[in-house]
Structures are given as C-alpha cells and as structure tokens.
Design an enzyme around this catalytic site. Structure first.
Site, mmCIF file in Angstrom:
data_model
loop_
_atom_site.group_PDB
_atom_site.id
_atom_site.type_symbol
_atom_site.label_atom_id
_atom_site.label_comp_id
_atom_site.label_asym_id
_atom_site.label_seq_id
_atom_site.Cartn_x
_atom_site.Cartn_y
_atom_site.Cartn_z
ATOM 1 N N PHE A 1 11.991 40.158 0.576
ATOM 2 C CA PHE A 1 12.009 41.511 1.122
ATOM 3 C C PHE A 1 13.417 41.813 1.608
ATOM 4 O O PHE A 1 14.206 40.906 1.867
ATOM 5 C CB PHE A 1 10.999 41.638 2.277
ATOM 6 N N GLN B 259 13.548 55.154 11.100
ATOM 7 C CA GLN B 259 13.835 54.590 9.783
ATOM 8 C C GLN B 259 13.339 55.471 8.638
ATOM 9 O O GLN B 259 12.194 55.927 8.657
ATOM 10 C CB GLN B 259 13.158 53.228 9.652
ATOM 11 N N HIS C 127 12.582 55.134 4.763
ATOM 12 C CA HIS C 127 12.365 54.112 3.733
ATOM 13 C C HIS C 127 12.897 54.674 2.421
ATOM 14 O O HIS C 127 12.602 55.821 2.072
ATOM 15 C CB HIS C 127 10.867 53.821 3.636
ATOM 16 N N LEU D 72 4.467 56.018 0.223
ATOM 17 C CA LEU D 72 5.353 54.871 0.099
ATOM 18 C C LEU D 72 5.107 54.056 -1.158
ATOM 19 O O LEU D 72 3.972 53.766 -1.514
ATOM 20 C CB LEU D 72 5.143 53.960 1.307
ATOM 21 N N GLU E 45 8.536 48.148 -0.554
ATOM 22 C CA GLU E 45 9.701 47.343 -0.899
ATOM 23 C C GLU E 45 9.286 46.082 -1.656
ATOM 24 O O GLU E 45 10.122 45.425 -2.280
ATOM 25 C CB GLU E 45 10.372 46.950 0.422
ATOM 26 N N ARG F 195 16.925 48.732 4.606
ATOM 27 C CA ARG F 195 16.487 50.076 4.235
ATOM 28 C C ARG F 195 17.460 51.168 4.632
ATOM 29 O O ARG F 195 17.625 52.150 3.908
ATOM 30 C CB ARG F 195 15.145 50.360 4.913
ATOM 31 N N HIS G 256 9.628 56.922 7.930
ATOM 32 C CA HIS G 256 8.725 55.768 7.812
ATOM 33 C C HIS G 256 8.382 55.086 9.121
ATOM 34 O O HIS G 256 7.233 54.763 9.379
ATOM 35 C CB HIS G 256 9.371 54.766 6.862
ATOM 36 N N ARG H 13 14.712 48.445 11.271
ATOM 37 C CA ARG H 13 13.743 47.353 11.096
ATOM 38 C C ARG H 13 13.799 46.809 9.684
ATOM 39 O O ARG H 13 13.885 47.575 8.727
ATOM 40 C CB ARG H 13 12.332 47.874 11.385
#
Ligand code: FAD
Length: 580
Positions: A116, A236, A238, A248, A251, A282, A348, A390
């Site tokens: 990730f 954030q 994404h 979404l 990822e 991100r 996100h 994050r």
C-alpha cells in the site's frame, strides 16, 4: 423526558466504537448508540486492508511502520502515538483473526499481506507487503466480525438514535442526548463515560468517497460545547475516485500493480516519485494528478486521468479486486479487464478531529488537559497519528488500536474510580429546542436545505480541495458565514415525528457547516504546504513556523473560530524533506 443510565455510552457503531465496546462488554453496563444500523457504518466500505508489520510475506518491523507513518504524515504526526499504532497493530489484528475475521491467506495459512502507498521496508528503501486484507472488503469483514461478537457479548444497541448534544457538568462529561429516529422522541443517556466514535465528515465535499452518513456529527457536537477541533485543515483527497462520482477505487489496485496514466499513456507518477511510483502517499499522488491535468495532460484535455488494471489479468482482478472493478462496470460502464478507468481525486479522510491523548481521553487545550469522562476514537478523533496525511490502511488500524486502548483504559483506570456526575439542569433543553424549532418552521417561509447543501459541497470542492490559496479560502470563509445564517432559517417540508429523514439531514447539514468552518479557518492560518494541505501561495513546508497542531474553538463570529496551537510530539525521527 426518556432517561437511560449506563456506565459507558459509546456513540458510533463503526470499527472504533465496536472495538471499544468489545473491551467493556464483560464488566460494565454499556450502550452503543448509532444513527445507522451498525453494519451500515462507513467502516464497512473500507476496501484495501489493515496495516500491521506481521512480516508474513517478507521481513517487516513495527519500527519501519512507525517511521512510514511519521514520514507519511509529513512530520505533523505525534510520534508517541505512531509508535503505539505500529506496535499494537500486530496484536489488534490477531484479536480480529481470533474473533473469526476471514482474512485472505498465504499458501502456508498465514494472513496474506499486500503493498500500500507509503509503506516501505527499511526506512524508505522500497515498498513492503504490510496490509492484511480480505479481498477488497476488509472493512466489511471487520464490521461484521465485531458486530457478531458484540451481539454475542450482550452489548446494548440503540440503533437509529442520533446524538444531538453532549452533556458536560462541572468539568466532567456526564451524558449525551439523542433523537430516536423511529418516533422523534428525545432521550437522555446519563453515563460515567462517553466514547465518541462517530466517524468523518467527507460529505462536506461534492466529490467524495464517503457515505451519506459521514457528516461530522461528533465533531460538531463537541465543537458547539466549547471543545477544540485539531488540525481540521488536514483533509485527505484520495487520488483514485471514480470520475465525477467520487466512489473509491481502493489503493489496493495500485498495491496489486495498477498503473495511473495520463493522456499520453505515460505512468507519470514515476517522474515525480521514482522509488515508490504509483505507491507514493496519497497527498502526493493527488497533487501529481492535479498537476498533470493543469498542464493539459488530463485525458482528452479534461479533468481526469486513467487507472489501469487490465495488465493484471482477469484471474488476479477477480481474486483480489472484485468489488472495485464492479463499481467501474456499474457506474461508468467501463470493463476493467480491457479498458482503463477514468479517475479523479476524491475527498476521503479527516486526519483532524477531536484531540485526544494516547489513551483516547479527550483533551481540551494546548497543555493537553483531560476532560474527565470523555473519550474519542476513530476518524472523529485526532490522536494525532496521521499528522498531515494518512497512509492507506492506517485508518482501520487506528480504529482497532485506539478503540481498544480507549476501552481498556476505561475498564482498568477510569471506571474503578469514576462516579456519575449529576446531569446539568434541563439536560435535553438544547436538543428539544433544536428539533421543535426546526419542525415548527415546517411549511413556513424560507428556503429548504438542498441549495445550502449543494453550495457548501460545490464550493468546498472548488475552494478547499487538493490546492488552496488565500483567495479561495477567504471566499469560502465568507460563504460559510452566509450559509450559517441561511441554515438558521431553513424550512422543512416534513412535519412528521416518524422517521423524519429531512429533519435528520438538516441537522447533519448544520454539522457539516461547523466542520467546514474549522477546516477553512485552520487552512487559512496555515501559511505553508504540508501533507494534505497544499497552498498555491505558500508551496513549501515551513517547520520554523508551522510544525505545530492547530486547535480551533468555536467563537461568536460565524466563519471565524479562535485558533490556538500546540507542539508536535517528536521522539525519534527529526523532520526531513519527504522523497519517495
Ligand atoms: C470508501 C472507503 C474506503 C476505505 N478504505 C479503507 C481501507 O482500506 N483501509 C483503511 O485503513 N481505511 C479505509 N478507509 C477509512 C476508514 O474506513 C474510516 O476512516 C473508518 O472506517 C472510520 O471508522 P469509525 O469507526 O471512526 O467511523 P464509521 O465507521 O464511519 O462509523 C461511524 C458510526 O457513528 C455513528 N454515528 C455518526 N453520527 C452519529 C450521531 N449523530 N448519533 C449516533 N451515531 C452516529 C454511525 O451510525 C456509525 O455507526 C476507507 C474509507 C472509505 C470512505
């Protein structure tokens, strides 16, 4: 007045709330209040995985995970919290396994792990397989597993009860007030301890990955009661939301090897992040996309790029990414086996929220003074483990690590000494006035909520998105003051007390506006770029002036909370420039 009394009231039945409940179910009277049926909580939408340095696929260490979390957060992360996150992630994931969570497995039967963004081996050398997962439905499995366990352990659930107010008396939290959506009745829950676990506020933006219920209720309720909100400007985006819709595409796709392509068919992330490529954090990948689009390399010159999984082959797509490829088919009519998927950044995740210490206790000022009886965990809270950005799969682990810590601290340290603080006079006053006030305006004059909601979300997307500037933020600040006034006069169409979803939505909209207010004020004052907060007019990170957390307190001037600051906890890793 409907009155209930419990040792502990947990507001929110997502991953954080249920994890706290699991620690308390055996030895105290507890209630979980949720405006949704528990398994509809947004945790159930989490796709990609939960990070823990198990080392099942290759060498890994909690310290590498801690480092990645700190660096990923652009050094705004409190490092004492990051250490706990990385260390305790391992046991927390095993707890889930022992409760029956059906993780994907390696051939020798261990929990499978995948890559990730921003998760690296040996302090940044290259990607590492750290995310434990159950196909692309990890959150769904977490929620189902913990809900089953909570039912088994006889947790009391008050489903479809919406918290409207938090009660604090003489410096101690002593209860919450909630609206029963079924019949419109108001309920006072008197408690020794309250845990806020109400999730995020992504619905403040138009393009968002967040479910309808993610409206920042917990943050807004606390903020109205004089508690600060921390680092709200750190929101954030994404990079891979479905174009125009925002749903979404995890990822996990890139973790499995997906490419991001511009109009020239170029994997442009390699140009910006030669080591991590598409797996840079991100905040960075979102900015890469925005820059490609700004320089005319969006697809057909438009405001999107492509995510391509076709080269992974049907078998891998079906085994590892079944749900998200279905989203592409259903919503965009694209067949990911052969065709690339149009994507754009989508709102996100809230790195900010209600400030807590590492035990999950809510703190109210820059000296970290604890408010007795009040805890917060999950996306509603800011511990601050994610700093300014994050990493993927670090939220689910935040829920289970800090949800668990809050529950354990309450059971071992707080409840043995605590007593019920008396309720304040007229405990349901605010909530009753709010509801009756709104219902009394039904069918009267004034505008309905739709326009206000739409303007808030459109303008937040436009002005407080991946890129911000003084001009856009000042305009938004004014807009928020205007929207607050308009909200105060909003008119309802539905006068009923039975499942009045319009009433609920209006209250949620009021909460979103409060969250947006704190977000904009923090962003305006932070004259630097760091993590998810990118200022066109101040493009560099400025540690000399802004290596600090923002605390926003509601004031009497709409749009303009009072701001204070507190230092970042730095233990091991001195701030450095981020390269990936
Ligand atoms: C599409 C998507 C995919 C994601 N994928 C991942 C991933 O793969 N890995 C990862 O680590 N993170 C992921 N995240 C982030 C992560 O899922 C969330 O941050 C996390 O699940 C939030 O959990 P929570 O327990 O704090 O809140 P939630 O799960 O949002 O639950 C909130 C709870 O509070 C209740 N509630 C809210 N307001 C009120 C109120 N006023 N009164 C009563 N109850 C209330 C709701 O009913 C609900 O039960 C993803 C997020 C999204 C949106």
């Amino acid at each position: 007045m409907n009155y209930h009394k419990f040792d502990v009231v947990i507001v929110g039945a997502g991953g954080a709330g249920l994890m706290s409940a699991m620690q308390l179910a055996h030895n105290s009277s507890i209630a979980v209040i949720s405006k949704l049926y528990p398994t509809r909580s947004h945790t159930g939408a989490a796709q990609g995985g939960v990070a823990a340095a198990l080392g099942n696929q290759e060498e890994d260490h909690w310290k590498w995970h801690m480092f990645d979390t700190v660096k990923g957060g652009d050094y705004l992360t409190d490092q004492d919290a990051a250490e706990i996150l990385a260390r305790e992630a391992i046991d927390a994931v095993y707890d889930l396994e022992h409760w029956g969570l059906p993780f994907n497995r390696t051939p020798d039967g261990k929990i499978d792990q995948r890559r990730f963004g921003g998760h690296t081996r040996n302090f940044g050398e290259g990607p590492v397989r750290r995310s434990c997962y159950a196909a692309d439905r990890t959150g769904h499995m977490i929620l189902q597993t913990m809900y089953q366990q909570s039912v088994k352990n006889q947790v009391n659930f008050f489903n479809e009860y919406m918290m409207l107010d938090l009660l604090i008396n003489d410096g101690q939290a002593c209860g919450v007030v909630a609206l029963c959506l079924r019949d419109g009745s108001i309920h006072v829950f008197h408690a020794k301890t309250i845990v806020l676990a109400t999730g995020g506020y992504g619905r403040a933006w138009r393009i968002t990955s967040n479910a309808l219920a993610c409206t920042g209720d917990g943050m807004a309720v606390a903020y109205r009661r004089g508690l600060p909100l921390e680092d709200m400007e750190m929101y954030q985006f994404h990079p891979t939301g479905l174009y125009r819709i925002g749903i979404l595409l995890s990822e996990a796709a890139r973790g499995e090897g997906a490419y991001i392509l511009n109009n020239e068919g170029e994997r442009f992330c390699i140009r910006y992040a030669p080591t991590m490529e598409e797996l840079a954090p991100r905040d960075m990948v979102s900015r890469f996309i925005v820059q490609e689009i700004a320089e005319g390399r969006g697809i057909g010159g438009k405001d999107y790029v492509y995510l391509s999984v076709a080269h992974l082959g049907k078998e891998k797509i079906d085994a590892k990414l079944p749900d998200i490829t279905d989203f592409a088919r259903n919503y965009l009519n694209v067949e990911p086996y052969y065709e690339p998927i149009p994507i754009q950044p989508t709102a996100h995740y809230a790195m900010g929220g209600i400030p807590t210490d590492i035990e999950g206790r809510v703190v109210v000022d820059e000296q970290n003074t604890v408010l007795p009886g009040l805890y917060a965990a999950g996306e509603v809270a800011c511990v601050s483990v994610h700093g300014a950005n994050r990493l993927g799969t670090n939220s689910l682990v935040d829920l289970i690590v800090f949800g668990r810590r809050a529950g354990k601290h309450i059971a071992a340290k707080w409840l043995p000494e605590a007593d019920f603080a008396p309720l304040p006079a007229n405990p349901d006053g605010y909530a009753t006035e709010l509801v009756e006030g709104l219902l009394s305006r039904a069918n009267g004059k004034g505008e309905t909520q739709e326009r206000i909601r739409q303007e808030l979300r459109d303008e937040m997307t436009e002005k407080v998105g991946v890129v911000r500037s003084e001009t856009t933020l000042l305009a938004m600040q004014q807009k928020i003051a205007e929207l607050k006034e308009r909200w105060a006069n909003v008119r309802l169409m539905d006068t009923s007390h039975t499942f009045n979803t319009e009433l609920m939505e209006v209250i949620e909209l009021g909460n979103l506006i409060e969250c947006a207010e704190a977000t904009v004020a923090g962003a305006l004052a932070r004259k630097e770029s760091r993590g998810g907060h990118y200022r066109e007019d101040y493009q560099k990170r400025d540690d000399a002036n802004f290596l600090k957390h923002t605390l926003a307190y509601r004031s009497d001037t709409p749009g303009q909370p009072d701001l204070r600051y507190k230092p970042v906890v730095i233990t091991e890793f001195q701030p450095k420039e981020r390269k990936y």
